[in-house]
Design a protein around this motif. Sequence first.
Motif, PDB file in Angstrom:
ATOM      1  N   SER A 186       0.818  -1.223   0.000  1.00 21.82           N
ATOM      2  CA  SER A 186       0.000   0.000   0.000  1.00 21.82           C
ATOM      3  C   SER A 186       0.849   1.269   0.000  1.00 21.82           C
ATOM      4  O   SER A 186       0.311   2.368   0.039  1.00 21.82           O
ATOM      5  CB  SER A 186      -0.918   0.004   1.229  1.00 21.82           C
ATOM      6  N   GLY A 187       2.177   1.120  -0.011  1.00 24.06           N
ATOM      7  CA  GLY A 187       3.051   2.276  -0.073  1.00 24.06           C
ATOM      8  C   GLY A 187       3.141   3.061   1.215  1.00 24.06           C
ATOM      9  O   GLY A 187       3.437   4.256   1.197  1.00 24.06           O
ATOM     10  N   ARG A 188       2.911   2.406   2.355  1.00 18.51           N
ATOM     11  CA  ARG A 188       2.967   3.093   3.639  1.00 18.51           C
ATOM     12  C   ARG A 188       4.285   2.777   4.354  1.00 18.51           C
ATOM     13  O   ARG A 188       4.890   1.732   4.145  1.00 18.51           O
ATOM     14  CB  ARG A 188       1.794   2.685   4.533  1.00 18.51           C
ATOM     15  N   ILE A 189       4.687   3.706   5.221  1.00 18.29           N
ATOM     16  CA  ILE A 189       5.884   3.509   6.038  1.00 18.29           C
ATOM     17  C   ILE A 189       5.460   2.892   7.372  1.00 18.29           C
ATOM     18  O   ILE A 189       4.519   3.358   8.014  1.00 18.29           O
ATOM     19  CB  ILE A 189       6.610   4.847   6.270  1.00 18.29           C
ATOM     20  N   THR A 190       6.167   1.857   7.788  1.00 19.28           N
ATOM     21  CA  THR A 190       5.808   1.164   9.030  1.00 19.28           C
ATOM     22  C   THR A 190       6.877   1.393  10.096  1.00 19.28           C
ATOM     23  O   THR A 190       8.045   1.629   9.777  1.00 19.28           O
ATOM     24  CB  THR A 190       5.677  -0.347   8.797  1.00 19.28           C
ATOM     25  N   SER A 191       6.446   1.346  11.341  1.00 16.49           N
ATOM     26  CA  SER A 191       7.384   1.309  12.459  1.00 16.49           C
ATOM     27  C   SER A 191       7.202  -0.035  13.162  1.00 16.49           C
ATOM     28  O   SER A 191       6.098  -0.599  13.176  1.00 16.49           O
ATOM     29  CB  SER A 191       7.137   2.462  13.432  1.00 16.49           C
ATOM     30  N   VAL A 192       8.264  -0.522  13.751  1.00 12.98           N
ATOM     31  CA  VAL A 192       8.218  -1.855  14.352  1.00 12.98           C
ATOM     32  C   VAL A 192       7.205  -1.911  15.486  1.00 12.98           C
ATOM     33  O   VAL A 192       6.497  -2.910  15.654  1.00 12.98           O
ATOM     34  CB  VAL A 192       9.626  -2.248  14.863  1.00 12.98           C
ATOM     35  N   SER A 193       7.115  -0.854  16.276  1.00 15.37           N
ATOM     36  CA  SER A 193       6.164  -0.847  17.392  1.00 15.37           C
ATOM     37  C   SER A 193       4.731  -0.914  16.897  1.00 15.37           C
ATOM     38  O   SER A 193       3.891  -1.610  17.478  1.00 15.37           O
ATOM     39  CB  SER A 193       6.368   0.402  18.249  1.00 15.37           C
ATOM     40  N   HIS A 194       4.435  -0.207  15.783  1.00 19.12           N
ATOM     41  CA  HIS A 194       3.082  -0.275  15.222  1.00 19.12           C
ATOM     42  C   HIS A 194       2.778  -1.673  14.700  1.00 19.12           C
ATOM     43  O   HIS A 194       1.655  -2.174  14.854  1.00 19.12           O
ATOM     44  CB  HIS A 194       2.938   0.747  14.095  1.00 19.12           C
ATOM     45  N   VAL A 195       3.773  -2.285  14.072  1.00 21.21           N
ATOM     46  CA  VAL A 195       3.579  -3.647  13.555  1.00 21.21           C
ATOM     47  C   VAL A 195       3.274  -4.613  14.700  1.00 21.21           C
ATOM     48  O   VAL A 195       2.380  -5.462  14.607  1.00 21.21           O
ATOM     49  CB  VAL A 195       4.840  -4.101  12.782  1.00 21.21           C
ATOM     50  N   LEU A 196       4.010  -4.496  15.814  1.00 22.51           N
ATOM     51  CA  LEU A 196       3.772  -5.369  16.971  1.00 22.51           C
ATOM     52  C   LEU A 196       2.375  -5.135  17.544  1.00 22.51           C
ATOM     53  O   LEU A 196       1.673  -6.097  17.904  1.00 22.51           O
ATOM     54  CB  LEU A 196       4.827  -5.117  18.035  1.00 22.51           C
ATOM     55  N   CYS A 197       1.941  -3.882  17.622  1.00 24.92           N
ATOM     56  CA  CYS A 197       0.611  -3.581  18.165  1.00 24.92           C
ATOM     57  C   CYS A 197      -0.495  -4.125  17.270  1.00 24.92           C
ATOM     58  O   CYS A 197      -1.521  -4.598  17.756  1.00 24.92           O
ATOM     59  CB  CYS A 197       0.452  -2.077  18.355  1.00 24.92           C
ATOM     60  N   VAL A 198      -0.301  -4.045  15.954  1.00 24.07           N
ATOM     61  CA  VAL A 198      -1.297  -4.609  15.036  1.00 24.07           C
ATOM     62  C   VAL A 198      -1.400  -6.119  15.224  1.00 24.07           C
ATOM     63  O   VAL A 198      -2.503  -6.683  15.295  1.00 24.07           O
ATOM     64  CB  VAL A 198      -0.941  -4.265  13.573  1.00 24.07           C
ATOM     65  N   ALA A 199      -0.254  -6.792  15.324  1.00 21.14           N
ATOM     66  CA  ALA A 199      -0.267  -8.243  15.550  1.00 21.14           C
ATOM     67  C   ALA A 199      -0.955  -8.574  16.864  1.00 21.14           C
ATOM     68  O   ALA A 199      -1.738  -9.535  16.944  1.00 21.14           O
ATOM     69  CB  ALA A 199       1.161  -8.783  15.539  1.00 21.14           C
ATOM     70  N   LEU A 200      -0.693  -7.802  17.902  1.00 22.21           N
ATOM     71  CA  LEU A 200      -1.336  -8.011  19.201  1.00 22.21           C
ATOM     72  C   LEU A 200      -2.848  -7.875  19.091  1.00 22.21           C
ATOM     73  O   LEU A 200      -3.604  -8.710  19.621  1.00 22.21           O
ATOM     74  CB  LEU A 200      -0.780  -7.006  20.206  1.00 22.21           C
ATOM     75  N   ALA A 201      -3.308  -6.846  18.390  1.00 20.36           N
ATOM     76  CA  ALA A 201      -4.742  -6.625  18.243  1.00 20.36           C
ATOM     77  C   ALA A 201      -5.409  -7.753  17.465  1.00 20.36           C
ATOM     78  O   ALA A 201      -6.496  -8.221  17.831  1.00 20.36           O
ATOM     79  CB  ALA A 201      -4.994  -5.282  17.549  1.00 20.36           C
ATOM     80  N   VAL A 202      -4.753  -8.226  16.416  1.00 19.57           N
ATOM     81  CA  VAL A 202      -5.341  -9.297  15.596  1.00 19.57           C
ATOM     82  C   VAL A 202      -5.445 -10.589  16.400  1.00 19.57           C
ATOM     83  O   VAL A 202      -6.469 -11.293  16.358  1.00 19.57           O
ATOM     84  CB  VAL A 202      -4.510  -9.507  14.315  1.00 19.57           C
ATOM     85  N   VAL A 203      -4.389 -10.926  17.158  1.00 14.18           N
ATOM     86  CA  VAL A 203      -4.410 -12.151  17.971  1.00 14.18           C
ATOM     87  C   VAL A 203      -5.566 -12.106  18.961  1.00 14.18           C
ATOM     88  O   VAL A 203      -6.308 -13.084  19.127  1.00 14.18           O
ATOM     89  CB  VAL A 203      -3.066 -12.332  18.708  1.00 14.18           C
ATOM     90  N   LEU A 204      -5.764 -10.965  19.622  1.00 16.24           N
ATOM     91  CA  LEU A 204      -6.820 -10.867  20.635  1.00 16.24           C
ATOM     92  C   LEU A 204      -8.208 -10.800  20.020  1.00 16.24           C
ATOM     93  O   LEU A 204      -9.177 -11.275  20.615  1.00 16.24           O
ATOM     94  CB  LEU A 204      -6.574  -9.642  21.515  1.00 16.24           C
ATOM     95  N   LEU A 205      -8.326 -10.227  18.835  1.00 16.87           N
ATOM     96  CA  LEU A 205      -9.628 -10.214  18.161  1.00 16.87           C
ATOM     97  C   LEU A 205     -10.050 -11.622  17.757  1.00 16.87           C
ATOM     98  O   LEU A 205     -11.217 -11.989  17.870  1.00 16.87           O
ATOM     99  CB  LEU A 205      -9.574  -9.300  16.930  1.00 16.87           C
ATOM    100  N   ILE A 206      -9.103 -12.407  17.293  1.00 17.78           N
ATOM    101  CA  ILE A 206      -9.420 -13.773  16.875  1.00 17.78           C
ATOM    102  C   ILE A 206      -9.665 -14.673  18.079  1.00 17.78           C
ATOM    103  O   ILE A 206     -10.590 -15.496  18.080  1.00 17.78           O
ATOM    104  CB  ILE A 206      -8.278 -14.334  15.998  1.00 17.78           C
ATOM    105  N   ASP A 207      -8.844 -14.512  19.124  1.00 17.63           N
ATOM    106  CA  ASP A 207      -8.947 -15.395  20.288  1.00 17.63           C
ATOM    107  C   ASP A 207      -8.679 -14.598  21.565  1.00 17.63           C
ATOM    108  O   ASP A 207      -7.534 -14.519  22.026  1.00 17.63           O
ATOM    109  CB  ASP A 207      -7.943 -16.543  20.164  1.00 17.63           C
ATOM    110  N   PRO A 208      -9.703 -14.001  22.172  1.00 19.10           N
ATOM    111  CA  PRO A 208      -9.484 -13.231  23.414  1.00 19.10           C
ATOM    112  C   PRO A 208      -8.928 -14.091  24.552  1.00 19.10           C
ATOM    113  O   PRO A 208      -8.259 -13.569  25.437  1.00 19.10           O
ATOM    114  CB  PRO A 208     -10.895 -12.707  23.751  1.00 19.10           C
ATOM    115  N   TRP A 209      -9.193 -15.396  24.519  1.00 18.90           N
ATOM    116  CA  TRP A 209      -8.697 -16.273  25.578  1.00 18.90           C
ATOM    117  C   TRP A 209      -7.192 -16.519  25.468  1.00 18.90           C
ATOM    118  O   TRP A 209      -6.605 -17.177  26.318  1.00 18.90           O
ATOM    119  CB  TRP A 209      -9.441 -17.606  25.555  1.00 18.90           C
TER     120      TRP A 209
END
Length: 594
Positions: free
Chosen positions: A121-144
């Motif tokens: 998508s042509g966006r610039i990423t930061s490592v902390s943002h990438v980690l937070c996105v992964a954290l959010a996706v894991v918890l959305l799929i499986d809150p337990w």
Amino acid sequence: MTQVLLCKNRNSGFIVAVQILIDWNHQSDWEVFNRTGISHLVAISGLHITMIAGMFAAIMAALWRRSFFTKAALPLLLPAQKVAALSGALAALCYVLLAGFGIPAQRTLYMLLTVALALWSGRITSVSHVLCVALAVVLLIDPWALLWPGFWLSFCAVGVILYTSVGRSQAVAVEGKSRIARFLDVLKMAGATQYAVTIGLLPLTTLLFGRVSLIGPLANALAIPLVGLVVTPLTLFASVLPAPLSTWLWRGAHALIGQLAVFLNWLSALPFAVWQAALPQPWTFALALLATLWLLAPRGWPLRWLALAGWLPLLLDNGSRPGAGEMWVTALDVGQGMAVLIETADHRLLYDSGPAYSPASDAGSRVIVPYLRARGITGLDALVVSHNHDDHSGGALSIMNNVKVNTVYSSLPLDHPIVTAAADHRRCNDGQDWQWGGMKFDMLYPDLDHYSVQEAAQEASKKHNPNTDSCTLKITHGAHAILLPGDLETAQERKLVARHAGQLKANVLLAPHHGSGTSSTAAFLAAVDPQIAMFQVGYRNRFRHPQRQVLERYQALGIEALRNDQDGAIMLKFGASIVADTYREQHRRYWYGR
């Protein structure tokens, strides 16, 4: 003796499966991995996923730039960087699916997908943002996922690396440096990262497991590059190449892992390999966590060495203990079996050791030893194994292999493995008694004549019911008492009433034979006259214990019934009065349905 096997693991993709059989110290393979801190390498590892994704991305980028050696000019249609990102993400997805989609693997996959999506998508990423996105996706799929140690260890490990590196690392000039100098720079950076992760995860590891591998940094310093950069690629290539090439690669990987296993076994056997601690209290954990962040703060942060003082409450915490004049009784939730821990300020006794769940798993290794370690208990003054049934003796050997046991009391045959493994074994005998401080112990059954009958029946090859051998122990603490009768049945209850009618009275009764219809006769209950009865039964057990008519018998006498299957672990505190509590009352969860 060490045996090492390499195979395709259905749960971890094409991963090295190492089976270590150690005969001189009887440690299991996973115990060795846990003590040396390399479990993450034997199972699926985020490092492996990233390596595989990077390898596929590099191969596809090289082929795409060369248009697969055709004149198609593919880079003009789609940039090679995007193809590489897509290829790496797809390779990571396939690998994670093969690996069983565990939480650490999910974290790595979602981070890679986020980077690939940002590139497309042509966006610039930061490592902390990438980690937070992964954290959010894991918890959305499986809150337990929050309940799994792997969730906290995986995300916190990456968080510690970011905390100690982002904005601090300086570009290292490589021009003009020799290969040795460049190698030393890489080694220095790897050492700093390992130091940060080890220190950063110490409070969390203590909270989750009650122990920390002191030799983990040394073991990982060798195991990470060997397994990640040599053994794993060899096994992957061996999985797709034809024979005899695959055979040579398997044997090479096997030889390397074999030498690593010998080294890890030696490290694991060191007396200082693991530091044991009681599970920390909330305030000691919070203080240690703040101290860790302070210690790992950037250079120039004032008085970083003072952060070590914040660890002292965590390191010096010996766990909860009964106070002077108190006795604690804990009926552990081991399923369909018995295991009751008796504690005072200075002594510990365990009555029965729970069931054996399978040839490789029992209540001793899965429930009792972890509980003792969590409480900071490193030894037992006595272990009573009431009789020779797996639901009572199944976990004894695991307990004796992991916790120091001074004396074992049992009614087991003298050639039983538990008897031969005991440092000091004594047969349960009517009339046996001893005292620990303010506690008095009286063994009421069986007598020596019973063993003669038992041995005669065995010699005559007659069927013998081990329930009739149950060691019956009465513990008196001040004005209160508890009676532990094992699996006694009707005939043995009659003998007890006839011999010890005036000695059976107790405030607390461990329900005989889990509340079976063959026990808890009216005469026996009248002689004991308990106020509280503990039923150690498994949820929906196949014996349907406790039997309805037996439970109604207790209720008719006004006896409070506490059950492991409904209440979890049962905790009684004997002092001026008896205070009863249960695990599920202390730790309420909505899924208990109450």
